[in-house]
Write an enzyme that holds these catalytic residues in place. Structure first.
Site, mmCIF file in Angstrom:
data_model
loop_
_atom_site.group_PDB
_atom_site.id
_atom_site.type_symbol
_atom_site.label_atom_id
_atom_site.label_comp_id
_atom_site.label_asym_id
_atom_site.label_seq_id
_atom_site.Cartn_x
_atom_site.Cartn_y
_atom_site.Cartn_z
ATOM 1 N N ILE A 183 0.865 -1.169 0.000
ATOM 2 C CA ILE A 183 0.000 0.000 0.000
ATOM 3 C C ILE A 183 0.904 1.222 0.000
ATOM 4 O O ILE A 183 2.063 1.156 0.428
ATOM 5 C CB ILE A 183 -0.986 0.026 1.190
ATOM 6 C CG1 ILE A 183 -0.261 -0.103 2.532
ATOM 7 C CG2 ILE A 183 -2.032 -1.053 1.038
ATOM 8 C CD1 ILE A 183 -1.199 -0.054 3.732
ATOM 9 N N ASP A 184 0.396 2.330 -0.496
ATOM 10 C CA ASP A 184 1.215 3.527 -0.659
ATOM 11 C C ASP A 184 1.696 4.068 0.691
ATOM 12 O O ASP A 184 1.093 3.807 1.738
ATOM 13 C CB ASP A 184 0.421 4.620 -1.376
ATOM 14 C CG ASP A 184 0.010 4.217 -2.778
ATOM 15 O OD1 ASP A 184 0.739 3.417 -3.390
ATOM 16 O OD2 ASP A 184 -1.043 4.689 -3.253
ATOM 17 N N LYS A 185 2.749 4.850 0.654
ATOM 18 C CA LYS A 185 3.348 5.425 1.862
ATOM 19 C C LYS A 185 2.308 6.106 2.746
ATOM 20 O O LYS A 185 2.273 5.885 3.955
ATOM 21 C CB LYS A 185 4.432 6.433 1.462
ATOM 22 C CG LYS A 185 5.021 7.216 2.629
ATOM 23 C CD LYS A 185 5.958 8.297 2.155
ATOM 24 C CE LYS A 185 6.425 9.170 3.320
ATOM 25 N NZ LYS A 185 7.282 10.307 2.872
#
Length: 303
Positions: free
Chosen positions: A137-139
């Site tokens: 999942i994105d930062k």
């Protein structure tokens, strides 16, 4: 060093070489191609050329791709929020602002660094930089991730992702008031040819499907639950923008004037899968983080 050979056809006649090469392989950014050319790793018909070289039909391009930089990933003790763990699999709740795995120039403070300190047995299928990582999942997206502790578990979890049997539900706050209660976005995604760091909807992109349900409406925003059928890079962020309701706080895909919350309001709250050894279905739910709760209260008080 890997060598790749491309022959220019009529479609790319007259185009800049760096643009052509970054378009034929989604993994190559234009800046990466330009760096390879500066280092002499790209030749046309046996001759070194500049990145601005205009291609001709029949040109033979030879790209020598340097071996990936070997990085020493160091275990770091972190206060990880582990939802489940056994000898095969681990489920962790990643906080907003944490990168999942190291990359050149960013080798510390990632979830992988913390996982390596927490447990010594992680699958090696993805190599030294991404041990145990099955999906990302994105930062600035918070929420649940499944981690494989051996190769058997890794292969099983990846196969479940491919078969679309993993349950992945996200909560998101989007700009605008969505009028309908349910929807499905079926729109293929690929790298944006104008910005290789972004994704966009294109006819020849990879199949991508997002289902959404409206949970609550506010004055200028909507709380939705999104369920992934596929898991493309930035999928929810791009799909919601595509239908006119970009995520609040999203610096890449949101409107210029958005909420200052340090990144998109997106939380991977529900994760379910079949255990790789017992085949028992397991499902976990992580509550939204504090900033998300505070944002919802703010929106409710300003209807």
């Amino acid at each position: 060093m890997e060598k790749v050979i491309q022959t220019i056809n009529e479609e790319h006649k007259g185009e800049r070489l760096d643009k052509v090469l970054s378009s034929v392989n989604n993994e190559w950014s234009r800046s990466q191609v330009q760096l390879w050319m500066q280092e002499g790793n790209v030749v046309v018909n046996g001759q070194k050329v500049k990145s601005s070289y205009k291609c001709s039909v029949g040109d033979v391009i030879e790209i020598s791709i340097p071996d990936p930089e070997e990085l020493d990933v160091v275990p770091e003790t972190m206060d990880l929020e582990i939802f489940y763990e056994d000898s095969d699999v681990l489920v962790v709740n990643k906080p907003k602002g944490m990168v999942v795995h190291p990359a050149p120039g960013h080798t510390t403070g990632t979830l992988v660094n913390g996982l390596m300190a927490h447990c010594k047995d992680l699958s090696g299928i993805n190599g030294v930089l991404r041990p145990g990582i099955v999906h990302r999942i994105d930062k600035d997206t918070s929420g649940l991730l499944m981690v494989a502790k051996n190769d058997l578990a890794h292969e099983s979890l990846v196969n479940q992702l491919v078969a679309k049997t993993v349950t992945r539900k996200y909560q998101a706050i989007v700009h605008g008031v969505i009028p309908h209660d349910y929807g499905t976005i079926d729109a293929p995604l690929a790298r944006d040819p104008k910005d290789r760091q972004s994704m966009t909807v294109v006819d020849n992109g990879k199949h991508a499907v997002t289902h959404f349900q409206v949970m609550e409406r506010f004055k200028d925003f909507t709380l939705v639950e999104c369920q992934l059928e596929t898991g493309r890079t930035h999928q929810i962020r791009v799909h919601m923008k595509y239908i006119g309701f970009p995520l609040a706080g999203d610096p890449k895909y949101g409107p210029r004037k958005t909420l200052d919350i340090g990144g998109q309001a997106l939380h991977a709250g529900v994760l379910g899968f079949n255990h790789p050894r017992t085949n028992e279905y397991l499902e976990f739910e992580a509550p939204v983080p504090e900033y998300f709760v505070e944002l919802l209260e703010f929106l409710r008080n300003n209807r």
